[in-house]
Design an enzyme around this catalytic site. Structure first.
Site, short mmCIF file in Angstrom:
data_model
loop_
_atom_site.label_atom_id
_atom_site.label_comp_id
_atom_site.label_asym_id
_atom_site.label_seq_id
_atom_site.Cartn_x
_atom_site.Cartn_y
_atom_site.Cartn_z
N ASN A 7 0.86 -1.18 0.00
CA ASN A 7 0.00 0.00 0.00
C ASN A 7 0.90 1.23 0.00
O ASN A 7 1.46 1.59 1.02
CB ASN A 7 -0.88 -0.03 1.26
N TRP A 8 1.02 1.85 -1.18
CA TRP A 8 1.97 2.97 -1.31
C TRP A 8 1.46 4.27 -0.66
O TRP A 8 2.19 5.23 -0.57
CB TRP A 8 2.27 3.23 -2.78
N LYS A 9 0.19 4.28 -0.28
CA LYS A 9 -0.40 5.48 0.34
C LYS A 9 -0.06 6.71 -0.51
O LYS A 9 -0.17 6.66 -1.72
CB LYS A 9 0.11 5.62 1.79
N HIS A 92 -9.30 1.61 5.46
CA HIS A 92 -8.02 1.80 6.14
C HIS A 92 -8.19 2.84 7.26
O HIS A 92 -8.96 3.79 7.12
CB HIS A 92 -6.96 2.27 5.13
N GLU A 94 -6.45 5.20 8.08
CA GLU A 94 -6.16 6.58 7.64
C GLU A 94 -7.36 7.18 6.91
O GLU A 94 -7.57 8.40 6.95
CB GLU A 94 -4.90 6.59 6.76
N GLU A 163 -4.85 -4.15 11.67
CA GLU A 163 -3.81 -3.14 11.69
C GLU A 163 -3.90 -2.26 12.93
O GLU A 163 -4.72 -1.34 12.98
CB GLU A 163 -3.95 -2.23 10.47
N GLY A 169 3.15 3.03 10.53
CA GLY A 169 4.09 4.11 10.24
C GLY A 169 4.97 4.53 11.40
O GLY A 169 5.62 5.57 11.35
N SER A 209 4.09 -1.40 10.29
CA SER A 209 5.55 -1.41 10.42
C SER A 209 6.18 -2.76 10.08
O SER A 209 7.09 -3.22 10.77
CB SER A 209 5.97 -0.95 11.83
N GLY A 230 3.06 -0.78 4.26
CA GLY A 230 2.94 0.61 3.85
C GLY A 230 4.29 1.17 3.41
O GLY A 230 4.80 0.83 2.35
P1 PGA Z 1 3.23 0.92 7.53
O1 PGA Z 1 1.70 0.96 7.14
O2 PGA Z 1 3.80 -0.34 6.96
O3 PGA Z 1 3.82 2.15 6.94
O4 PGA Z 1 3.28 0.90 9.04
C1 PGA Z 1 0.95 -0.19 7.24
C2 PGA Z 1 -0.47 0.05 6.87
O5 PGA Z 1 -1.03 1.12 7.06
O6 PGA Z 1 -1.07 -0.86 6.36
#
Ligand code: PGA
Length: 246
Positions: A7-9, A92, A94, A163, A169, A209, A230
Site C-alpha cells: 500500500n503505497w499510500k 483503512h 487513515e 492493523e 508508520g 511497520s 505501507g
Molecule cells: P506501515 O503501514 O507499513 O507504513 O506501518 C501499514 C499500513 O497502514 O497498512
C-alpha cells in the site's frame, strides 16, 4: 497461499518513481505460493500496470460507493476495472481518521466493491491495547459492521487486515503472537456470523511497520495469511528484499 499487499499510500509523488518501484518488483523471483498485490495512488495505476509484469496484481487504495454521477473527485469501480485493478482496499484507518469514513460508508464501499467483482481487503484497526492479553472490542465491532449482510459466497473474496493504529508508520510493529491472537479473534467473530467453515477459509493479514527484518515472523505464522506493507513497500530495494526473503 500467502498474500503480500503493498500500500503505497501518498508516499510516491511521480510516475517515474512509481514505474521504478514497479519495475524492481517485477524483477523479483516470487514464490508460487505468494501472491503480491501492489496498490499505488490512483493516478499511477495505469503506469504501474504496464511495469509490474503478469504475476503481480494491481490493487487500489480505495473505491467510491456509487457507480457514477455527480461526485466530484470520486473514483468508481468501473474506472478501476478499466485500468486492470482486481483488488481494492477499504476502510483503512487513515481513511477513517483523515477522511471521516464511518462504518456505514465503509459498508457501502464493501458492497460496491463486491458488486464490481473485486477482491476486497477490509482494514480493521485498534487503538492501544489496554490489556495486552485481550484484543480490543473495536476490532470485532469494525469487522461486524463491515460484514453484516454479506453473502457467504462473497466472503471468499474478502480479506481482513488487522492493523493496530499505533503500529502504522511508527517503526514499532505488533508482536507476531499478538497479531496471531487478533487474527484468531477476528475468525471467532466471523465464525459467529457465518459459521466455522467460513471463518477457517477467511484470509487475515497483519499490517503495521512490517519490514525486511520482521516480515517472516508474521507471514510464516500459520494463522496469518500475509501482510499489508505501507512505507517499506515504497523503498524498492527494501521491498524486493522482503519479497525475496519469503
Ligand atoms: P506501515 O503501514 O507499513 O507504513 O506501518 C501499514 C499500513 O497502514 O497498512
Amino acid at each position: 497461499m500467502k498474500l503480500i499487499v503493498a500500500n503505497w499510500k501518498a508516499y510516491v509523488a511521480t510516475a517515474k518513481e512509481a514505474e521504478r518501484i514497479a519495475k524492481k518488483i517485477a524483477q523479483v523471483k516470487i514464490k508460487k505460493s505468494t501472491t503480491v498485490v501492489v496498490c499505488p495512488p490512483f493516478v499511477f495505476l495505469a503506469a504501474v500496470k504496464k511495469k509490474i509484469g503478469r504475476t503481480v496484481r494491481l490493487g487500489a487504495q480505495d473505491v467510491f460507493w456509487k457507480e457514477s454521477g455527480p461526485y466530484t473527485g470520486a473514483i468508481t469501480p468501473d474506472m478501476l476495472k478499466g485500468v486492470g485493478v482486481g483488488t481494492v482496499i477499504v476502510g483503512h484507518s487513515e481513511r477513517r481518521q483523515h477522511f471521516s469514513e464511518s462504518d456505514d460508508i465503509i459498508r457501502k464501499k464493501v458492497d460496491m466493491a463486491l458488486a464490481g467483482g473485486f477482491d476486497v481487503i477490509i482494514c480493521v484497526g485498534e487503538r492501544e491495547r489496554e490489556d495486552k492479553k485481550a484484543v480490543p472490542e473495536s476490532v470485532g465491532e469494525q469487522t461486524r459492521a463491515a460484514l453484516t449482510g454479506i453473502s457467504k459466497g462473497a466472503l471468499a473474496r474478502i480479506t481482513i487486515a488487522y492493523e493496530p493504529i499505533w503500529a502504522i508508520g511508527t517503526g514499532v510493529s505488533d508482536t507476531p503472537n499478538d497479531a496471531l491472537s487478533a487474527a484468531i479473534y477476528i475468525r471467532k467473530v466471523v465464525s459467529e456470523m457465518f459459521g466455522a467453515a467460513q471463518a477457517t477459509m477467511l484470509k487475515v493479514l497483519y499490517g503495521g511497520s512490517v519490514d525486511s527484518r520482521n516480515i517472516r515472523d508474521f507471514v510464516l505464522q500459520e494463522g496469518i495469511d500475509g501482510v499489508l506493507v505501507g512505507r517499506a513497500s515504497t523503498d524498492k530495494e527494501e521491498f524486493a528484499k522482503m519479497l525475496a526473503s519469503l
